[in-house]
Design a protein around this motif. Structure first.
Motif, short mmCIF file in Angstrom:
data_model
loop_
_atom_site.label_atom_id
_atom_site.label_comp_id
_atom_site.label_asym_id
_atom_site.label_seq_id
_atom_site.Cartn_x
_atom_site.Cartn_y
_atom_site.Cartn_z
N GLY A 59 0.80 -1.21 0.00
CA GLY A 59 0.00 0.00 0.00
C GLY A 59 0.83 1.26 0.00
N LEU A 60 0.15 2.37 -0.27
CA LEU A 60 0.73 3.70 -0.18
C LEU A 60 -0.14 4.52 0.76
N LYS A 61 0.50 5.21 1.70
CA LYS A 61 -0.24 6.13 2.56
C LYS A 61 0.52 7.44 2.64
N GLY A 62 -0.22 8.51 2.72
CA GLY A 62 0.43 9.81 2.70
C GLY A 62 -0.31 10.85 3.51
N THR A 63 0.44 11.87 3.93
CA THR A 63 -0.13 13.01 4.64
C THR A 63 0.46 14.29 4.07
N GLU A 64 -0.31 15.36 4.13
CA GLU A 64 0.17 16.69 3.79
C GLU A 64 -0.31 17.67 4.84
N ASP A 65 0.63 18.40 5.42
CA ASP A 65 0.29 19.40 6.44
C ASP A 65 -0.29 20.63 5.75
N LEU A 66 -1.55 20.94 6.07
CA LEU A 66 -2.23 22.08 5.46
C LEU A 66 -2.19 23.32 6.34
N GLY A 67 -1.58 23.19 7.53
CA GLY A 67 -1.49 24.32 8.43
C GLY A 67 -2.63 24.34 9.43
N GLY A 68 -2.39 24.95 10.58
CA GLY A 68 -3.42 25.07 11.60
C GLY A 68 -3.85 23.75 12.19
N GLY A 69 -2.99 22.74 12.12
CA GLY A 69 -3.32 21.42 12.66
C GLY A 69 -4.11 20.54 11.73
N LEU A 70 -4.41 21.01 10.52
CA LEU A 70 -5.19 20.25 9.55
C LEU A 70 -4.26 19.52 8.58
N LYS A 71 -4.57 18.25 8.31
CA LYS A 71 -3.79 17.44 7.39
C LYS A 71 -4.69 16.79 6.34
N ALA A 72 -4.18 16.69 5.14
CA ALA A 72 -4.81 15.85 4.11
C ALA A 72 -4.16 14.47 4.19
N ILE A 73 -4.97 13.41 4.09
CA ILE A 73 -4.45 12.05 4.20
C ILE A 73 -5.02 11.19 3.07
N PHE A 74 -4.31 10.11 2.74
CA PHE A 74 -4.85 9.14 1.79
C PHE A 74 -4.24 7.77 2.07
N VAL A 75 -4.96 6.73 1.66
CA VAL A 75 -4.47 5.36 1.69
C VAL A 75 -4.95 4.65 0.44
N LEU A 76 -4.05 3.96 -0.24
CA LEU A 76 -4.37 3.05 -1.34
C LEU A 76 -3.74 1.71 -1.00
N GLU A 77 -4.55 0.67 -0.81
CA GLU A 77 -4.03 -0.61 -0.33
C GLU A 77 -4.53 -1.77 -1.19
#
Length: 387
Positions: A59-77
């Motif tokens: 699988g692939l999992k990822g995060t991106e810090d969007l600021g202010g404690g908010l993150k974008a996340i994804f998982v492809l498994e």
């Protein structure tokens, strides 16, 4: 030249900072074993078995810090069979999980995609089939989905942050049928508590048209015939309008020992309602197939590398089925390292009464073809590697 070098250095510093705020991780599990069963359709069998303690996957999992404690996340498994390279989950490329969403440490996570239901999230880990007993040790036919046999397509999911040990969540799946809002609709709710040696969890799952929306939501599924033929425990209930699961469980660790217990009530409601080829082969005219399931399991960490376990599971049908299934399990798991372990497991099941097909119940260990008698034994030795 100096200006160029300074510019490159500044660009490198910026790239490093950007990289620190986002990441993508490749991960996986390869789990392979040699298995034996004394009776499948009257014959004993030796065979290779993939994804036993855990499904083989990458699988692939990822995060991106969007600021202010908010993150974008994804998982492809992706799930696969290590012995032939075929896709698991009915040929879906990312059949195990595929989702994207937003997450905060304070408020929790919202995701959209193909995901796990709340029964899996909050009580599944307490079942022995999700621990050391392999999926053959799951409840008969995995009728309550605690072993995560079925995922949910087209779903919106919320998972809370943890508050003083408590967490909760819910999932809703849109059916996607024009003019039929409730068609193929799935929803679930769950709550959990984890603090020190104590873990508790409870979940609820409600599935409309389960033969198509839950058991039949992969590329190889039939749009007209039964997708529930894999286990005689419930195969006769493929024409049910609704599947409902209520589950609860708990675990307590004292020293090197852990005791877990689970209970579930599964109901296939309004049998003979769903239309399709062969869905009502048992000839029902109505009613519901219902099951109580209770399990107790125990594991002991003899050494940091060696774990032993024992478990007993009891399933009792009522309503349209009065079948009973007694199942016992023993297992040993030895860790060669943090990422690699070898294991040996044995499962015995005894059946009695009349099952969902309206015939004398036969033993039918999860993941195996039914026995020709009321008894069935399975054993497996395997290796698991995580990366």
């Amino acid at each position: 030249m100096k200006k160029s070098l300074l510019a490159l250095a500044a660009l490198g510093t910026f790239a490093g900072a950007a990289h620190a705020q986002s990441s993508v991780t490749l991960y996986g599990i390869i789990d392979a074993g040699i298995a034996y069963t004394n009776n499948t359709a009257g014959q004993h069998n030796y065979f290779m078995s993939s994804g036993n303690l855990q499904g083989s996957r990458w699988g692939l999992k990822g995060t991106e810090d969007l600021g202010g404690g908010l993150k974008a996340i994804f998982v492809l498994e992706n799930g696969f069979n290590v012995f032939n390279g075929r896709l698991a989950q009915g040929g879906a490329e990312f059949g195990r999980q595929a989702y994207v969403g937003l997450s905060t440490a304070q408020y929790g996570t919202v995701t959209l995609g193909r995901q796990y239901d709340s029964v899996v999230d909050y009580t599944g880990a307490l079942e022995v089939g999700s621990q050391w007993a392999t999926f053959y040790g799951a409840h008969p036919g995995d009728l309550d989905n605690l072993n995560n046999s079925n995922r949910v397509n087209n779903s919106i999911k919320y998972t809370s942050a943890k508050y003083a040990g408590f967490s909760f969540g819910g999932l809703y799946s849109l059916g996607g049928n024009a003019g039929q809002f409730n068609r193929n609709q799935i929803w679930s709710l769950g709550v959990g508590y984890s603090q020190g040696p104590l873990v508790l969890g409870a979940g609820y799952l409600n599935v409309k048209d389960p033969n198509f929306s839950f058991f039949g939501n992969t590329p190889s599924s039939s749009a007209t015939a039964s997708n529930m033929a894999g286990s005689r425990v419930y195969s006769g209930f493929a024409s049910a309008k609704t599947q409902q699961v209520i589950s609860a469980g708990g675990a307590y660790t004292f020293g090197a020992a852990t005791v877990c217990a689970t209970y579930s009530n599964t109901q296939f409601k309004d049998v003979a309602t769903e239309a399709g080829t062969g869905l009502n082969a048992a000839g029902y005219t109505g009613g519901s197939g219902k099951f109580h399931n209770a399990e107790i399991n125990f594991k002991y960490q003899l050494t940091p590398a060696l774990l032993v376990g024992a478990a007993y599971d009891y399933t009792k049908g009522y309503g349209l089925s009065n079948a009973k299934y007694h199942q016992g399990m023993l297992g040993v798991d030895y860790f060669l390292s943090k990422r690699t372990d070898v294991y040996v497991d044995g499962i015995y099941q005894h059946a009695s009464g009349t099952d969902s097909t309206q015939r004398a119940a036969v033993a039918n260990i999860n993941g195996l073809s039914a026995s020709s008698t009321s008894n069935q034994v399975a054993a497996i030795v395997g290796i698991r590697h995580k990366f």
